[in-house]
Design a protein around this motif. Structure first.
Motif, short mmCIF file in Angstrom:
data_model
loop_
_atom_site.label_atom_id
_atom_site.label_comp_id
_atom_site.label_asym_id
_atom_site.label_seq_id
_atom_site.Cartn_x
_atom_site.Cartn_y
_atom_site.Cartn_z
N LYS A 36 -8.64 7.66 -5.42
CA LYS A 36 -7.42 8.15 -4.75
C LYS A 36 -6.84 7.09 -3.81
CE LYS A 36 -8.52 13.07 -5.14
NZ LYS A 36 -7.40 13.36 -6.05
N VAL A 37 -7.72 6.33 -3.18
CA VAL A 37 -7.27 5.26 -2.30
C VAL A 37 -6.51 4.20 -3.10
CG1 VAL A 37 -8.07 3.29 -0.94
CG2 VAL A 37 -8.94 5.57 -0.45
N LYS A 38 -6.99 3.89 -4.30
CA LYS A 38 -6.31 2.93 -5.17
C LYS A 38 -4.90 3.41 -5.51
CE LYS A 38 -10.43 1.02 -7.41
NZ LYS A 38 -11.18 0.92 -8.70
N LEU B 112 2.02 2.51 -1.96
CA LEU B 112 2.57 1.72 -0.86
C LEU B 112 3.25 0.46 -1.36
CD1 LEU B 112 -0.15 2.00 1.94
CD2 LEU B 112 2.00 3.24 1.73
N LYS B 113 2.72 -0.11 -2.44
CA LYS B 113 3.37 -1.30 -3.02
C LYS B 113 4.78 -0.97 -3.48
CE LYS B 113 -0.80 -3.69 -4.63
NZ LYS B 113 -1.56 -4.16 -5.82
N ASP C 73 8.18 -5.67 -0.13
CA ASP C 73 8.17 -6.93 0.64
C ASP C 73 7.02 -7.00 1.63
OD1 ASP C 73 10.53 -7.76 -0.64
OD2 ASP C 73 11.75 -6.61 0.77
N GLY C 74 6.10 -6.04 1.54
CA GLY C 74 4.97 -6.02 2.46
C GLY C 74 5.17 -5.03 3.59
N THR D 81 -7.92 -2.72 -0.25
CA THR D 81 -6.70 -1.99 0.12
C THR D 81 -5.95 -2.73 1.22
OG1 THR D 81 -8.03 -0.68 1.69
CG2 THR D 81 -7.67 0.27 -0.50
N PRO D 82 -5.41 -3.91 0.92
CA PRO D 82 -4.76 -4.72 1.96
C PRO D 82 -3.54 -4.05 2.60
CG PRO D 82 -4.32 -5.60 -0.24
CD PRO D 82 -5.39 -4.57 -0.39
N LEU D 83 -2.77 -3.30 1.83
CA LEU D 83 -1.58 -2.67 2.40
C LEU D 83 -1.95 -1.54 3.35
CD1 LEU D 83 0.93 -2.56 -0.60
CD2 LEU D 83 0.94 -4.08 1.38
N ILE D 84 -2.93 -0.74 2.98
CA ILE D 84 -3.37 0.35 3.87
C ILE D 84 -3.90 -0.22 5.18
CG2 ILE D 84 -5.02 2.23 4.18
CD1 ILE D 84 -4.85 2.76 1.18
#
Length: 233
Positions: free
Chosen positions: A132-134, A140-141, A146-147, A190-193
């Motif tokens: 679910k985190v994936k 979020l992407k 753009d980050g 999970t870099p964005l989270i």
């Protein structure tokens, strides 16, 4: 605080749903009174204000009770125009923020099972949370091609989704390894989270509402020990 605009929040400090509302009130700059509830011995007032679910959070504004965290947050955003608007004006973007904010709950709920179990049951719960985190990371992407916004940008443009992620996942991801024996959310997977949480916790309104790490760790360990003892009894 003027009586005609009095705000009271009934909650318990261990609830991420209460934390959601607290963060919104802080970020929007809304003065409020906080009433801590003991959910093992619910007060007559809580039962009166929320007779259907008998749960927190409950927001009381000018004597009127509003329940359910996401409903409360939208009520706050529509009632107070101060501070950042938590939902975009564009209907499609607003629908996407609502969808993913709701999805975060599907991520955080299985984490309770990770905390309450060991062995195969815990492995199953870890796998569910990881999957679910994936999905959330991929979502979020799409929302932030753009980050993740910077701290300065967040101070003006924080959304409902951002605060839900912080409340539900931000308070625990750094202590998961210590308490759960596993690390599900990290900068590699999970870099964005992680970037979202890292930026948000730098906001002054968020900093002042953060619980001491030691208190969170102590509670989670106590909760886990009780759950495991109950399961083996």
């Amino acid at each position: 605080m003027a009586e005609q605009n009095k705000v009271i929040l009934y909650g318990t400090w261990t609830s991420p749903y209460v934390k959601r509302v607290e963060l919104v009130l802080k970020v929007k700059g809304i003065p409020y009174e906080y009433v801590e509830e003991d959910l093992r011995n619910k007060s007559p007032m809580l039962l009166k204000l929320n007779p259907i679910h008998k749960k927190v959070p409950v927001l009381v504004h000018n004597g009127k009770a509003i329940t359910e965290s996401l409903v409360i947050i939208e009520y706050i955003d529509e009632t107070w125009k101060t501070g950042p608007r938590l939902l975009p004006q564009d209907p499609y973007k607003r629908s996407q923020i609502r969808f993913w904010a709701s999805y975060v709950q599907q991520v955080s709920e299985p984490m309770v099972m990770v905390l309450k179990t060991i062995g195969e049951a815990q492995e199953k719960a870890i796998k569910e949370v990881s999957e679910k985190v994936k999905v959330l990371e991929a979502g979020l992407k799409g929302l932030f091609p753009d980050g993740i916004p910077s701290v300065d940008e967040y101070s003006k443009n924080v959304t409902l989704l951002d605060l839900v992620i912080l409340a539900d996942l931000g308070g625990g991801y750094e202590v998961q390894e210590e308490v759960f024996g596993v690390k599900i959310i990290d900068s590699e997977k999970t870099p964005l989270i992680v970037s979202c949480i890292t930026a948000l916790i730098e906001l002054p309104a968020v900093k002042e509402s953060q619980m001491p790490r030691e208190k969170v760790v102590a509670f989670l360990k106590f909760f886990r020990e009780n759950a495991l003892n109950s399961a083996s009894a």
